[in-house]
Design a protein around this motif. Structure first.
Motif, PDB file in Angstrom:
ATOM      1  N   THR A 111      21.969  -0.692  30.224  1.00 54.44           N
ATOM      2  CA  THR A 111      22.047  -2.155  30.242  1.00 54.44           C
ATOM      3  C   THR A 111      23.133  -2.646  29.294  1.00 54.44           C
ATOM      4  N   ILE A 112      23.186  -2.051  28.105  1.00 53.00           N
ATOM      5  CA  ILE A 112      24.204  -2.440  27.130  1.00 53.00           C
ATOM      6  C   ILE A 112      25.597  -2.187  27.693  1.00 53.00           C
ATOM      7  N   TYR A 113      25.770  -1.037  28.339  1.00 54.95           N
ATOM      8  CA  TYR A 113      27.086  -0.716  28.895  1.00 54.95           C
ATOM      9  C   TYR A 113      27.448  -1.725  29.988  1.00 54.95           C
ATOM     10  N   ASP A 114      26.485  -2.054  30.841  1.00 51.00           N
ATOM     11  CA  ASP A 114      26.735  -3.069  31.865  1.00 51.00           C
ATOM     12  C   ASP A 114      27.169  -4.385  31.224  1.00 51.00           C
ATOM     13  N   ASN A 115      26.444  -4.780  30.168  1.00 46.78           N
ATOM     14  CA  ASN A 115      26.748  -6.058  29.528  1.00 46.78           C
ATOM     15  C   ASN A 115      28.084  -6.031  28.796  1.00 46.78           C
ATOM     16  N   LEU A 116      28.427  -4.876  28.205  1.00 43.83           N
ATOM     17  CA  LEU A 116      29.738  -4.758  27.569  1.00 43.83           C
ATOM     18  C   LEU A 116      30.853  -4.857  28.604  1.00 43.83           C
ATOM     19  N   ARG A 117      30.638  -4.214  29.732  1.00 44.21           N
ATOM     20  CA  ARG A 117      31.646  -4.283  30.798  1.00 44.21           C
ATOM     21  C   ARG A 117      31.793  -5.731  31.286  1.00 44.21           C
ATOM     22  N   LYS A 118      30.662  -6.429  31.442  1.00 45.78           N
ATOM     23  CA  LYS A 118      30.729  -7.841  31.820  1.00 45.78           C
ATOM     24  C   LYS A 118      31.482  -8.649  30.765  1.00 45.78           C
ATOM     25  N   ALA A 119      31.222  -8.351  29.477  1.00 48.78           N
ATOM     26  CA  ALA A 119      31.883  -9.087  28.402  1.00 48.78           C
ATOM     27  C   ALA A 119      33.393  -8.868  28.416  1.00 48.78           C
TER      28      ALA A 119
ATOM     29  N   VAL B  24      48.784 -12.731  19.512  1.00 50.32           N
ATOM     30  CA  VAL B  24      47.446 -13.227  19.191  1.00 50.32           C
ATOM     31  C   VAL B  24      46.715 -13.633  20.472  1.00 50.32           C
ATOM     32  N   ALA B  25      47.465 -14.191  21.445  1.00 46.44           N
ATOM     33  CA  ALA B  25      46.841 -14.614  22.690  1.00 46.44           C
ATOM     34  C   ALA B  25      46.363 -13.433  23.508  1.00 46.44           C
ATOM     35  N   ALA B  26      47.196 -12.385  23.592  1.00 50.05           N
ATOM     36  CA  ALA B  26      46.879 -11.261  24.468  1.00 50.05           C
ATOM     37  C   ALA B  26      45.882 -10.288  23.849  1.00 50.05           C
ATOM     38  N   ILE B  27      45.782 -10.230  22.514  1.00 48.42           N
ATOM     39  CA  ILE B  27      44.844  -9.322  21.853  1.00 48.42           C
ATOM     40  C   ILE B  27      43.455  -9.963  21.843  1.00 48.42           C
ATOM     41  N   PRO B  28      42.449  -9.309  22.419  1.00 47.85           N
ATOM     42  CA  PRO B  28      41.082  -9.866  22.384  1.00 47.85           C
ATOM     43  C   PRO B  28      40.426  -9.591  21.031  1.00 47.85           C
ATOM     44  N   GLU B  29      40.858 -10.374  20.018  1.00 52.37           N
ATOM     45  CA  GLU B  29      40.351 -10.086  18.667  1.00 52.37           C
ATOM     46  C   GLU B  29      38.855 -10.295  18.547  1.00 52.37           C
ATOM     47  N   GLY B  30      38.264 -11.047  19.450  1.00 47.94           N
ATOM     48  CA  GLY B  30      36.811 -11.213  19.404  1.00 47.94           C
ATOM     49  C   GLY B  30      36.053 -10.046  19.993  1.00 47.94           C
ATOM     50  N   LEU B  31      36.768  -9.163  20.706  1.00 43.44           N
ATOM     51  CA  LEU B  31      36.070  -8.074  21.400  1.00 43.44           C
ATOM     52  C   LEU B  31      35.350  -7.114  20.448  1.00 43.44           C
ATOM     53  N   PRO B  32      35.986  -6.671  19.329  1.00 46.48           N
ATOM     54  CA  PRO B  32      35.242  -5.799  18.402  1.00 46.48           C
ATOM     55  C   PRO B  32      33.949  -6.442  17.899  1.00 46.48           C
ATOM     56  N   ALA B  33      34.000  -7.758  17.634  1.00 50.05           N
ATOM     57  CA  ALA B  33      32.790  -8.439  17.161  1.00 50.05           C
ATOM     58  C   ALA B  33      31.725  -8.471  18.253  1.00 50.05           C
ATOM     59  N   VAL B  34      32.160  -8.772  19.492  1.00 54.76           N
ATOM     60  CA  VAL B  34      31.200  -8.795  20.606  1.00 54.76           C
ATOM     61  C   VAL B  34      30.608  -7.404  20.820  1.00 54.76           C
ATOM     62  N   LEU B  35      31.450  -6.374  20.757  1.00 49.90           N
ATOM     63  CA  LEU B  35      30.973  -4.997  20.888  1.00 49.90           C
ATOM     64  C   LEU B  35      29.926  -4.683  19.827  1.00 49.90           C
ATOM     65  N   THR B  36      30.242  -5.002  18.574  1.00 46.51           N
ATOM     66  CA  THR B  36      29.333  -4.707  17.466  1.00 46.51           C
ATOM     67  C   THR B  36      28.021  -5.477  17.598  1.00 46.51           C
ATOM     68  N   ILE B  37      28.125  -6.764  17.921  1.00 45.10           N
ATOM     69  CA  ILE B  37      26.919  -7.589  18.016  1.00 45.10           C
ATOM     70  C   ILE B  37      26.058  -7.145  19.193  1.00 45.10           C
ATOM     71  N   THR B  38      26.700  -6.814  20.316  1.00 44.94           N
ATOM     72  CA  THR B  38      25.939  -6.351  21.480  1.00 44.94           C
ATOM     73  C   THR B  38      25.186  -5.076  21.168  1.00 44.94           C
ATOM     74  N   LEU B  39      25.861  -4.143  20.485  1.00 42.93           N
ATOM     75  CA  LEU B  39      25.196  -2.899  20.104  1.00 42.93           C
ATOM     76  C   LEU B  39      24.081  -3.168  19.093  1.00 42.93           C
ATOM     77  N   ALA B  40      24.328  -4.102  18.165  1.00 44.24           N
ATOM     78  CA  ALA B  40      23.299  -4.424  17.163  1.00 44.24           C
ATOM     79  C   ALA B  40      22.056  -4.999  17.831  1.00 44.24           C
ATOM     80  N   LEU B  41      22.256  -5.839  18.853  1.00 51.44           N
ATOM     81  CA  LEU B  41      21.112  -6.376  19.589  1.00 51.44           C
ATOM     82  C   LEU B  41      20.355  -5.252  20.293  1.00 51.44           C
ATOM     83  N   GLY B  42      21.113  -4.281  20.833  1.00 55.16           N
ATOM     84  CA  GLY B  42      20.471  -3.121  21.452  1.00 55.16           C
ATOM     85  C   GLY B  42      19.670  -2.325  20.451  1.00 55.16           C
ATOM     86  N   VAL B  43      20.205  -2.179  19.227  1.00 54.67           N
ATOM     87  CA  VAL B  43      19.500  -1.465  18.162  1.00 54.67           C
ATOM     88  C   VAL B  43      18.174  -2.152  17.850  1.00 54.67           C
ATOM     89  N   GLN B  44      18.202  -3.473  17.753  1.00 58.29           N
ATOM     90  CA  GLN B  44      16.976  -4.212  17.446  1.00 58.29           C
ATOM     91  C   GLN B  44      15.956  -4.083  18.584  1.00 58.29           C
TER      92      GLN B  44
END
Length: 889
Positions: A681-689, A289-309
């Motif tokens: 920009t989204i790709y840059d921000n995803l890489r930063k995330a 649980v510690a090593a798996i970034p379980e929040g990453l799929p949510a961050v990916l989805t939300i970042t893309l959704a913000l880009g869509v908007q």
């Protein structure tokens, strides 16, 4: 009477056979089919409609959200904690997994529906001859062999071999990309003629622009040209996006490493220490649980959704979220010409008079612009051409709101607008008679009563008018001899510029004349007034967008169904290039040769849907990330195959919109440039995330791994690990999604397709920050234990250390290359400060709320216990800033 193979040969080469032969092969007479025969053929061939597409159920869409290796590991962890009776852990892990799935399900939107869009293009009714009488039947009931009648404004109900055509012109741009209506006739054409050159055929889904005709149905439903495109759409595979491929590879690799390390840790703990099975299992689960970034799929989805908007606010509606990011990675944009790079509004650009050339400014149907005479050209010369343009014309242009709208054919609309620019409106009441345009003689003539007497005004193909003129000048009474060599040179020059050329002439008629006929026109005696050079003008903003794409390292290629001369002229004007390849050359090229042609050339003319699809596939085979733009049905298969398909929202067909990933609400090619910038920009921000999130996981995994290997009490429990992962992802990491574009974003070359989502510098930073934060967390826990504090208090301070260190690391991560000690840290992303405030509020709840103590095993700590976490955070910030400074040097 009904040979079993009557449709096959007719459908295959109907355009190359005489109409009477096709009728014979289809066993159809002058009276059409009988009702009984039509019913028998309907049973054999099926209805004239396209098959319903297979739709993905809502349940399958939801289950697809769980197909991720990292999610599999979390599901396994939830099952194991349930078996061990650790229900709080189970509920928290399950809640995280379900939240990720719901976000992905909601944001993904509706599935593709390209087949439904094409189906809507079929007309509802058709005029058909049955049992010797004309009747109206549903288009679905048409069968091969039916005689159908076409009139102006009709949508062609099936593929038809024409047996009669009277001034018939059909708008085929949605099918072929041809920018002007096509003249139709009954004469056979070459067997190998492309769809756009089959003038003896009328194709399903196209629209009759003028005239009338009769013909026999040769193909229905899926056997039509539109049906053929449908089959291509079914066979075309939608590719994964670069981001999807990279994230899947990253998830698989990370999950494999985590599972292997968890098993190794479990085994070493069992061999070296007296841990119970339950303790080791919980430790292994905690590590996973510690090593798996379980929040990453949510961050990916939300970042893309913000880009869509954001893109929606810029007139680009994104149907699939990952497509915004994919646009940021494209290396080649393939674009249609008509309506995409051009306005799809014919415009008179140049006129030639006996005295010289005249340039005309302005575009579209708005009568706004200037007429700029050159040399000895006088206003009288221009007025003479404007008079013919206004009178030998059946179109109108009128203002509706802010736009000027055409009623009639595009070429006539361009001439009407030119006349209005010259101040000539024309007088419909002055018309006495007319010879409508017909492809057989290629001219239109009107008999008009004017203030200077009765005049025949003539416009049409230059070669046809030259044959009927014996003088030239500014009016029907001029007698200067015709300089045919001059006019032919002018025609060639205008044609070389990609202009469609029409000629204008006039002749005096008897004042008592009441009619005009082709015989009157063919008698000659006309005065040639000049030539019109007409073009579908480029969008000015598209020229700038192409320049910006080139600056960003993106090649733009034009793929059009229009003629080579027109395509080359537009490409030259757009700044794309001049090296043109025709569809005939593509047809004979092998796949290997096509890959070379696709690389070396930027303009492809007279192409079919198959050619467009093959070109996209050839470019992808060369390792390119391809975007395809278009607005016609003929573009739909290639849009679906491309890494990202972009459709025009105003003039695009429904089929194209449904096959595309992105729809431009303003039909503006320049919006693609904005999408590319947003994607980068989204790709840059995803890489930063990712570079921000992974040190949290690395530090936590390191804490548990070291604790087990050294036989220590776990400094963090699995639910505490999950707490830190979750709140860090949904607050701090999310702040990076709002970072603005970096100044050089559109001066960088496209990133290498298939490359890693993480650069080497990012991997190195993840490594040393993980060790720094993880080591500090272990040290804080051990110091607390040595000071005699309870396990709960020591763990709480350890969790605070993780959280505060991540907050300080966020400030360093917002600027990946430049120093974060700058004013922009405070001004450019206010959302980041809101996220920090929310993070601190949640952590205070974790530390001081009694119900959180019960759920997560935390406890209240004193104010001085926050100083050590703060000191660790300052050290982390300083180390990262030193690393960036060294890299800049």
């Amino acid at each position: 009477m009904t040979p079993p193979t009557e449709a096959a040969p007719a459908h295959a080469h109907a355009h190359a056979r005489a109409a009477v032969d096709v009728l014979t092969e289809l066993a159809t007479g002058d009276q059409g089919l009988s009702s009984a025969e039509a019913a028998a053929r309907l049973a054999r061939h099926g209805p004239n409609r396209l098959p319903d597409p297979e739709r993905e159920s809502a349940l399958r869409r939801l289950l697809r959200q769980f197909r991720d290796p990292m999610i599999y590991v979390l599901i396994a962890a939830a099952v194991l904690t349930a078996v061990l009776g650790e229900w709080v852990d189970t509920i928290v892990i399950a809640a995280v997994v379900l939240t990720n799935a719901v976000i992905g399900y909601v944001q993904e939107g509706k599935a593709e529906d390209a087949l439904e869009g094409i189906r809507q293009m079929l007309s509802l009714d058709a005029q058909v001859r049955r049992d010797g009488a004309w009747q109206t039947v549903p288009a679905e009931d048409l069968v091969p062999g039916d005689l159908v009648r076409l009139s102006s404004g009709d949508r062609v109900p099936a593929d038809v071999r024409l047996s009669r055509a009277s001034a018939l012109r059909i708008e085929e741009s949605a099918l072929t990309g041809e920018s002007v209506p096509v003249d139709k006739g009954t004469d056979p054409v070459a067997a190998d003629a492309g769809v756009g050159d089959r003038t003896s055929m009328a194709f399903s889904g196209t629209v009759v622009a003028a005239g009338s005709g009769t013909g026999v149905v040769t193909a229905t439903g899926q056997d039509t040209e539109i049906g053929h495109i449908t089959t291509m759409l079914e066979e075309v595979e939608s590719l994964e996006t670069p981001l999807t491929r990279q994230m899947n590879a990253f998830g698989r690799a990370l999950s494999l490493v985590v599972v292997v390390l968890a098993v190794v840790m479990f085994g070493l703990g069992a061999l070296l220490y007296d841990y119970t099975l339950g303790e080791l299992t919980l430790a292994a689960i905690g590590f996973a649980v510690a090593a798996i970034p379980e929040g990453l799929p949510a961050v990916l989805t939300i970042t893309l959704a913000l880009g869509v908007q954001t893109m929606a606010r810029r007139n680009a509606i994104t149907r699939r979220m990952s497509s915004v990011e994919t646009l940021g990675s494209v290396t080649v944009i393939c674009t249609d010409k008509t309506g995409t790079l051009t306005r799809n509004e014919m415009t008179v650009r140049t006129v030639v008079t006996p005295a010289g050339r005249v340039d005309v400014t302005g575009t579209g149907y708005a009568p706004e612009g200037e007429i700029l005479p050159a040399g000895t050209t006088t206003a009288q010369h221009v007025l003479a051409l404007a008079e013919v343009a206004a009178r030998a014309n059946d179109s109108t242009v009128s203002r509706r709101g802010e736009a000027w709208v055409l009623s009639g054919e595009p070429t006539d609309g361009g001439l009407r607008t030119f006349a209005l620019k010259a101040g000539v409106r024309g007088d419909d009441d002055a018309r006495v008679d007319a010879v409508p345009f017909d492809s057989a003689y290629k001219y239109m003539a009107t008999l008009d009563r004017t203030a200077h007497g009765t005049v025949v005004h003539l416009k049409g193909a230059p070669d046809r008018l030259l044959d009927r003129c014996d003088s030239q000048g500014t009016g029907p009474d001029d007698t200067a001899p015709l300089d045919r060599a001059f006019w032919e040179a002018q025609i060639d020059e205008l044609g070389a510029r990609g202009l469609r050329v029409l000629a204008a002439a006039a002749r005096r008629a008897d004042d008592g004349a009441t009619s005009v006929s082709t015989e009157d026109v063919d008698a000659g005696g006309f005065v040639l007034l000049g030539l019109y050079g007409i073009i579908d003008p480029p969008r000015e903003e598209a020229v700038a967008a192409i320049r910006a794409c080139r600056q960003a390292g993106i090649r733009v290629k034009m793929i059009t169904g229009d003629h080579a001369g027109t395509a080359t002229a537009i490409a030259r004007e757009m700044g794309i290039g001049e090296s043109t390849v025709t569809g005939a050359e593509l047809e004979t090229a092998t796949d290997e040769e096509l890959r070379t042609l696709a690389t070396e050339h930027d303009v492809f003319a007279r192409t079919s849907p198959e050619h467009k699809l093959r070109l996209v596939q050839a470019l992808q085979a060369n390792g390119e990330v391809v975007s395809m733009t278009g607005d016609g049905v003929n573009d739909a298969p290639s849009l679906k195959r491309a890494d990202v398909g972009v459709a025009m929202g105003i003039k695009g067909t429904e089929a194209t919109k449904e096959a595309a990933d992105v729809v431009l609400a303003d039909d503006n090619f320049a919006s693609i440039e904005s999408a590319v910038e947003m994607g980068r920009t989204i790709y840059d921000n995803l890489r930063k995330a990712i570079v921000f999130i992974l040190p949290t996981n690395g530090a936590q995994g390191l804490v548990i791994l070291v604790a087990v290997l050294l036989g220590l009490t776990l400094p963090l429990t699995p639910v505490q690990v999950l707490w830190v992962n979750t709140i860090t992802a949904v607050t701090l990491a999310l702040a990076l999604a709002f970072e603005p574009s970096e100044p050089d974003i559109m001066r960088r070359p496209p990133r290498t397709p298939g490359g890693s989502i993480l650069p080497r510098s990012g991997l190195l930073r993840i490594g040393y920050v993980s060790v720094l934060i993880g080591g500090a967390t272990i040290a804080v826990f051990l110091l607390g234990q040595e000071a005699g504090r309870g396990v709960a208090e020591s763990r709480t301070v350890a969790v605070n250390t993780l959280v505060v260190a991540q907050i300080c690391y966020l400030f360093a991560s917002r600027f990946s290359r430049t120093s974060s000690l700058r004013r922009e840290l405070l001004t450019t992303n206010p959302v980041s400060w809101v996220c920090v405030a929310v993070m601190l509020a949640l952590q205070l709840l974790f530390v001081y709320a009694p119900f959180m103590h019960t759920a997560f095993g935390s406890t209240a700590v004193g104010l001085t216990d926050w100083l050590v976490p703060l000191g660790v955070g300052v050290v982390v910030f300083a180390v990262v800033e030193v690393d960036k400074a060294l890299r800049r040097r």
